[in-house]
Enzyme design. Structure first.
Site, PDB file in Angstrom:
ATOM      1  N   GLU A   1       0.502   6.802  -7.744  1.00  0.00           N
ATOM      2  CA  GLU A   1      -0.855   7.122  -8.203  1.00  0.00           C
ATOM      3  C   GLU A   1      -1.394   8.406  -7.596  1.00  0.00           C
ATOM      4  O   GLU A   1      -2.230   9.084  -8.187  1.00  0.00           O
ATOM      5  CB  GLU A   1      -1.805   5.963  -7.911  1.00  0.00           C
ATOM      6  CG  GLU A   1      -1.562   4.711  -8.741  1.00  0.00           C
ATOM      7  CD  GLU A   1      -0.521   3.788  -8.119  1.00  0.00           C
ATOM      8  OE1 GLU A   1       0.092   4.164  -7.091  1.00  0.00           O
ATOM      9  OE2 GLU A   1      -0.323   2.682  -8.672  1.00  0.00           O
TER      10      GLU A   1
ATOM     11  N   PHE B   1      -6.458 -11.046  -5.304  1.00  0.00           N
ATOM     12  CA  PHE B   1      -5.220 -10.270  -5.244  1.00  0.00           C
ATOM     13  C   PHE B   1      -5.456  -8.850  -5.764  1.00  0.00           C
ATOM     14  O   PHE B   1      -6.060  -8.654  -6.810  1.00  0.00           O
ATOM     15  CB  PHE B   1      -4.136 -10.963  -6.075  1.00  0.00           C
ATOM     16  CG  PHE B   1      -2.856 -10.183  -6.108  1.00  0.00           C
ATOM     17  CD1 PHE B   1      -2.128  -9.960  -4.946  1.00  0.00           C
ATOM     18  CD2 PHE B   1      -2.396  -9.632  -7.295  1.00  0.00           C
ATOM     19  CE1 PHE B   1      -0.963  -9.217  -4.972  1.00  0.00           C
ATOM     20  CE2 PHE B   1      -1.220  -8.893  -7.325  1.00  0.00           C
ATOM     21  CZ  PHE B   1      -0.503  -8.676  -6.156  1.00  0.00           C
ATOM     22  N   GLN B   2      -4.986  -7.890  -5.019  1.00  0.00           N
ATOM     23  CA  GLN B   2      -5.143  -6.462  -5.347  1.00  0.00           C
ATOM     24  C   GLN B   2      -6.606  -6.069  -5.534  1.00  0.00           C
ATOM     25  O   GLN B   2      -6.916  -5.196  -6.333  1.00  0.00           O
ATOM     26  CB  GLN B   2      -4.299  -6.081  -6.566  1.00  0.00           C
ATOM     27  CG  GLN B   2      -2.799  -6.143  -6.247  1.00  0.00           C
ATOM     28  CD  GLN B   2      -1.920  -5.441  -7.254  1.00  0.00           C
ATOM     29  OE1 GLN B   2      -2.252  -5.348  -8.435  1.00  0.00           O
ATOM     30  NE2 GLN B   2      -0.781  -4.936  -6.786  1.00  0.00           N
TER      31      GLN B   2
ATOM     32  N   LYS C   1     -11.425  -6.480 -15.138  1.00  0.00           N
ATOM     33  CA  LYS C   1     -10.566  -6.979 -16.215  1.00  0.00           C
ATOM     34  C   LYS C   1     -11.368  -7.629 -17.338  1.00  0.00           C
ATOM     35  O   LYS C   1     -11.070  -7.445 -18.514  1.00  0.00           O
ATOM     36  CB  LYS C   1      -9.562  -7.986 -15.625  1.00  0.00           C
ATOM     37  CG  LYS C   1      -8.583  -8.499 -16.649  1.00  0.00           C
ATOM     38  CD  LYS C   1      -7.632  -9.519 -16.045  1.00  0.00           C
ATOM     39  CE  LYS C   1      -6.719 -10.080 -17.136  1.00  0.00           C
ATOM     40  NZ  LYS C   1      -5.845 -11.129 -16.606  1.00  0.00           N
TER      41      LYS C   1
ATOM     42  N   MET D   1       3.638  25.936   9.397  1.00  0.00           N
ATOM     43  CA  MET D   1       2.321  26.320   9.908  1.00  0.00           C
ATOM     44  C   MET D   1       2.011  25.591  11.215  1.00  0.00           C
ATOM     45  O   MET D   1       1.385  26.151  12.118  1.00  0.00           O
ATOM     46  CB  MET D   1       1.235  26.048   8.863  1.00  0.00           C
ATOM     47  CG  MET D   1      -0.114  26.638   9.211  1.00  0.00           C
ATOM     48  SD  MET D   1      -0.059  28.435   9.472  1.00  0.00           S
ATOM     49  CE  MET D   1      -0.560  29.053   7.851  1.00  0.00           C
TER      50      MET D   1
END
Lengths: 567, 167
Positions: free
Chosen positions: A52, A114-115, A164, A476
């Site tokens: 993602e 969940f999630q 949802k 760097m």
């Protein structure tokens, strides 16, 4: 009006917005959206990212290359938290990215389902705005508002959280014709009194300079800026984010200013008597960070669309809030076309600084210097490519040695300095500008942070070139350790490095490698002019350092010059 | 410097968190905070008191203005204004102190809102100085509990521009 489920409203609203590509990854709570998606894939392309964060950087790269909003679709919890780095990157560089996240059904909100994660709470400080949609019928309006907020005023990322039950629920579909938010009315036209004052200051200045930033690019102010500069004969120095806003091949261009800006650009800003800052926010990398010692003799005119940037780091004498393009137009109306100005003395001094410490490099010996690589790349592509850089030394050499003549051809993570941005952002840029050659210039450290997207690039048959600069170090970091930490090279060396050529091949891409200066150009040419996803690994000298450099907290005239240049 | 900031916002979940987040991000404390609906039920007024560097507070106010859910912001330090807060205080009341408590309450125009065998509960409205002075006088009697609303404030209709003119 038609009745439909939220997931379908989602696509209908995207179509209404003119969106034709989204970057995403499916999962639990957005499965209904993915269930509906096949009906729309002929008009809205879906790019299946492998992570993602990659999807978010792709959308960001797309937005920066095109000026249109980049769209992300992901599920809840870990998917949403994976977008946070991408969202913050977009936020720091004012890029219009609209992120849609799935969420647990509204009755489960706050129950540690969940999630589940608090997407709104987590992204509140790193978005321009975010909102949770609670009812199916509210979804089209929330989406339209999100796009409106993302692209107007100072652009920025917006997140819309979609539970949802909102996506599977059915209701009447109605798209609002007009978006009117009582708390959000960005100013675009400049205050005429302030504009007159600014023009007077500019006309009476002896040593003016333009300090241009990324706002010039978002407002598409390049034509007005060129006219303004040519009429007033003012030198132009740009911040990292501003590169491309003014043609680098124009004689008034001073190159980049700031921590790794040229000696000429930094001295010009420091010794000026008037700074005309446009779409820049005087951050510490652009000014050296020593705000009290910043340009001690200069009055400052500050043009910016975001009032909160005015007086944030530096007190300014004449602020003008509004859109850069609009304000430059308003100013041009007050400046005679045939204005006579004599700046020979000022430009004489500037040229002297340019001669004292020019931006150069030395390619000798059997190791490739990264600066030489960038210069070679510039010459091969004639400065016409879209270059998407990552973060670190190579980013600064790109900014110094690639001459950007058009806006939106230089894309990089400036504000947040997100390693791993470059490659997925380059993919987004290529989707936005399929006819341009798009080249990702990355470091070995940065590339390894999002290299999984090679699969996405190959899957989409992209014509994308990736240059991975291998110096076996976080370059760097190593440079700072050399200069400021007694050469104590703690954790900056990679003991194991993947074989990038075989890595590319493993993903189905083409891999090439250059190790010696004499094979560099041929290898680059072969890679750049081969169709498809091509990774070119260039093994370089790890000891090369980026100069000049303003040490953190220094003033703009306090630069560390390349020791070799001093002798 | 002390600032009383009046913020008109959308009456929506999460707006207060946005406002508070800007203060916590800068490491600033909010001294008091009052939120309630206005006549228009879709908006709320937040009155917030804070102390800090004027430059930073100016920046925070600009950031408020940038928020989509913020409709209007006014730093009342720039205008002449009135401030009030309300306090409920429960003070121990014995045979000896009952009369004295009522006398003090009368002087401050406080109201008795609850009477128990061992205490009075009083309600007082006033500016911060008055509320603090009242508390000081009640302290010797024994204060059991207090609840304060924090400041609400409003600009005066007629401005003398004394303070406003300084900035």
């Amino acid at each position: 009006m038609a009745r439909m489920i939220g997931a379908q409203m989602f696509f209908e609203t995207l179509l209404d917005e003119g969106v034709d590509i989204i970057f995403g990854l499916p999962g639990g709570y957005v499965l209904k959206v993915y269930d509906v998606m096949p009906k729309y894939t002929n008009v809205i392309k879906h790019v299946l990212a492998r992570h993602e964060q990659g999807a978010t950087h792709m959308a960001d790269g797309y937005a920066r290359a095109s000026g249109r909003p980049g769209v992300v679709l992901v599920t809840s919890g870990p998917a949403a938290t994976n977008t946070v780095t991408g969202i913050t990157t977009a936020h720091m560089d004012s890029s219009p990215v609209v992120v849609f996240t799935g969420q647990v059904p509204t009755p489960y909100l706050g129950s540690d389902a969940f999630q589940e994660a608090d997407h709104i709470g987590i992204t509140r400080p790193c978005t321009k705005h975010n909102c949770l949609v609670r009812k199916t019928k509210d979804l089209p309006r929330a989406m339209k508002e999100a796009f409106y907020i993302a692209v107007t005023g100072r652009p920025g990322p917006v997140l819309v959280d979609m539970p949802k039950d909102v996506l599977i629920g059915e209701d009447e579909f109605e798209i609002p014709k007009e978006i009117n938010l009582r708390g959000y009315k960005p100013t675009t036209k400049g205050h005429i009194g302030q504009i007159k004052r600014a023009v007077e200051m500019i006309l009476s200045a002896k040593r003016p300079v333009i300090f241009g930033g990324g706002g010039l690019i978002w407002s598409e102010a390049t034509p007005e800026l060129i006219e303004f500069v040519h009429r007033l004969k003012v030198p132009v120095a740009l911040t990292l984010m501003g590169l491309g806003a003014y043609p680098a091949n124009d004689p008034y261009f001073m190159s980049m200013l700031g921590m790794h800006g040229s000696y000429k650009a930094n001295m010009t800003v420091h010794e000026s008597d008037l700074i005309i800052a446009i779409g820049a926010r005087f951050d510490d990398r652009a000014t050296g960070g020593n705000f009290p010692k910043f340009a001690p003799n200069a009055k400052i005119v500050h043009i910016d669309i975001d009032p909160s940037t005015i007086d944030k780091n530096i007190r300014v004498h004449c602020p003008i809030v509004g859109d850069a393009k609009q304000i430059l137009k308003q100013m041009l109306e007050l400046i005679p076309v045939d204005l006579k100005v004599d700046r020979r003395e000022w430009f004489g001094e500037i040229e002297k600084w340019g001669r004292e410490h020019p931006l150069t490099y030395r390619q000798n010996g059997d190791k490739i210097m990264t600066s030489f690589l960038i210069d070679t790349l510039y010459k091969i592509t004639n400065g016409d490519a879209v270059i998407v850089s990552d973060v670190g030394q190579h980013q600064m050499w790109v900014a110094q040695f690639y001459k950007f003549n058009r806006p939106r051809t230089h894309i990089t993570s400036g504000g947040l300095g997100t390693m791993g941005f470059g490659f997925p952002a380059a993919m987004g840029a290529k989707f936005a500008r399929p006819d341009d050659m798009v080249i990702c210039v990355s470091g070995d450290g940065s590339f390894q942070m999002n290299m999984q997207e090679l699969a996405t690039a190959v899957e989409n048959n992209m014509d994308l070139k990736i240059i991975v600069i291998n110096n076996e170090h976080h370059g760097m970091v190593r440079q700072w350790q050399t200069l400021f930490y007694n050469s104590n090279y703690s954790a900056s060396h990679f003991d194991v490095m993947p074989d990038f050529v075989r890595l590319a091949e493993a993903f189905g891409a083409k891999g090439l490698r250059a190790k010696r200066p004499d094979e560099l150009e041929a290898t680059l040419r072969e890679g750049l002019f081969t169709e498809g996803v091509v990774l070119i690994e260039v093994v370089v000298d790890y000891e090369e350092m980026v100069y000049p450099m303003i040490a953190p907290g220094g003033a703009m005239n306090e630069m560390i010059i390349d020791p070799a240049d001093m002798s | 410097m002390r600032h009383a900031i009046s913020i008109l916002v959308d009456n929506e979940p999460g707006v207060l968190a946005r406002i508070a987040g800007l203060f916590s991000a800068r490491g600033f404390n909010i001294e008091s905070l009052c939120v309630a609906e206005t006549l228009d039920q879709t908006s709320s007024r937040i009155t917030l008191v804070t102390s800090g560097d004027d430059w930073i507070i100016e920046q925070i106010i600009k950031r408020f203005n940038n928020m989509i859910n913020v409709i209007k912001v006014q730093d009342l330090i720039e205008v002449t204004h009135v401030e009030r807060e309300m306090m409920l205080v429960r003070v121990e009341a014995t045979q000896e102190t009952r009369a004295e408590i009522l006398r003090i309450a009368d002087i401050f125009r406080a109201k008795v809102i609850d009477v128990g065998p061992k205490s009075y509960a009083l309600e007082l409205t006033g500016d911060k100085e008055k509320v603090n002075a009242f508390l000081e006088l009640l302290k010797p009697m024994g204060i059991k509990e207090i609840a304060r609303t924090g400041v609400v404030a409003m600009a005066r209709e007629v401005q003398n521009h004394k303070r406003g003119g300084e900035r």
